[in-house]
Design an enzyme around this catalytic site. Structure first.
Site, short mmCIF file in Angstrom:
data_model
loop_
_atom_site.label_atom_id
_atom_site.label_comp_id
_atom_site.label_asym_id
_atom_site.label_seq_id
_atom_site.Cartn_x
_atom_site.Cartn_y
_atom_site.Cartn_z
N GLY A 128 0.65 -1.16 -0.11
CA GLY A 128 -0.22 0.07 -0.09
C GLY A 128 0.97 1.39 0.10
O GLY A 128 0.57 2.19 -0.91
N TYR A 129 1.72 1.46 0.78
CA TYR A 129 2.63 2.64 0.99
C TYR A 129 3.60 2.55 -0.24
O TYR A 129 3.64 3.78 -0.71
CB TYR A 129 3.70 2.16 2.17
CG TYR A 129 4.66 3.51 2.58
CD1 TYR A 129 4.19 4.73 2.69
CD2 TYR A 129 6.06 3.02 2.27
CE1 TYR A 129 5.10 5.68 3.22
CE2 TYR A 129 6.92 4.24 2.57
CZ TYR A 129 6.44 5.68 2.56
OH TYR A 129 7.43 6.56 2.84
N ALA A 130 4.25 1.43 -0.81
CA ALA A 130 4.95 1.56 -1.94
C ALA A 130 4.10 2.19 -3.22
O ALA A 130 4.59 2.81 -4.12
CB ALA A 130 5.48 0.26 -2.24
N SER A 135 1.57 3.91 -3.00
CA SER A 135 1.24 5.50 -3.06
C SER A 135 2.68 6.30 -3.56
O SER A 135 2.28 7.38 -4.06
CB SER A 135 0.68 5.71 -1.88
OG SER A 135 1.92 5.72 -0.89
#
Length: 242
Positions: A149-151, A153
């Protein structure tokens, strides 16, 4: 003429180091923060005690009215804006199968929408010859489990930033992304045990975690006259981890 920098996420971690370093390099600094006024005030005090000029500005980077007000403050206090560093970000780690979708929405709101909101205001306010730096992560290339999820974004941040550089043709404004690797801040270390942190510190050939100062030095170069020929790039500041 004194240059003026707006730094979001400037109250802690990498953003704090960037704000302090830019001030030491001669920039007046607007220290953007989401909610912790005390921490932001500490950064302003540190800068002013060293002879610099700074002011704190509360702004949710995903809120266009608050971001506009932050830029208004920069213009009112210091006369304009020459550099914008969007260091604000949030991170939640989980396998995709277990990912809390509300946490995913929060990451995308801050990391993606926030980048667009701050970049849009930068496009409208930056003086010609200025610079924009957004922050990504080397995890977009490392592709580590739980970071999807972070990557994702931050991959969106990279794509938008490089297009933004081309959209500003004719104004002598540079736009780049800095993508740190594992960095010794609470943003990285929270939720990790000592063994995991030590293992990740050994991954780069330089065999250590990055420091906030590592990223701050690079950002300061990119917004300086010496770094002005670097444009439309994603630069991985990670000790050679990838």
């Amino acid at each position: 003429m004194e240059r003026v920098a707006v730094v979001t996420g400037g109250s802690r971690g990498i953003g704090r180091a960037i704000a302090v370093k830019l001030a030491a390099a001669g920039n007046a600094v607007v220290v953007g923060y989401a909610g912790n006024a005390a921490l932001a005030g500490e950064v302003v005090t540190e800068i002013t005690a060293a002879g610099g000029r700074a002011v704190a500005a509360q702004a949710d980077v995903a809120d266009e009215k608050q971001v506009a007000a932050m830029f208004d403050l920069a213009q009112e206090r210091f006369g304009g804006v020459d550099a914008v560093v969007n260091s604000a970000g949030v991170m939640t780690l989980a396998p995709i199968a277990d990912l809390d979708l509300e946490a995913l929405d929060e990451m995308w709101r801050t990391n993606v929408r926030g980048t667009f909101v701050v970049s849009r205001e930068a496009a409208r306010r930056l003086r010609d010859g200025g610079s924009v730096v957004t922050m990504s992560t080397s995890v977009t290339a490392l592709q580590m489990p739980t970071y999807a999820g972070y990557a994702a974004s931050k991959a969106a941040v990279e794509a938008a930033t490089l297009i933004f550089a081309r959209e500003l043709r004719g104004r002598d404004i540079t736009v780049n992304t800095v993508a740190p690797g594992p960095t010794d801040t609470s943003f990285f270390t929270d939720g990790k045990d000592a063994e995991t942190i030590a293992r990740m510190a050994k991954q780069p050939p330089l065999e250590r975690l990055g420091t906030p100062a590592d990223a701050a030095e690079l950002v300061t170069f990119l917004v300086s006259p010496q770094g002005h020929w670097v444009n439309g790039q994603t630069i991985r500041s990670n000790g050679g981890i990838i």
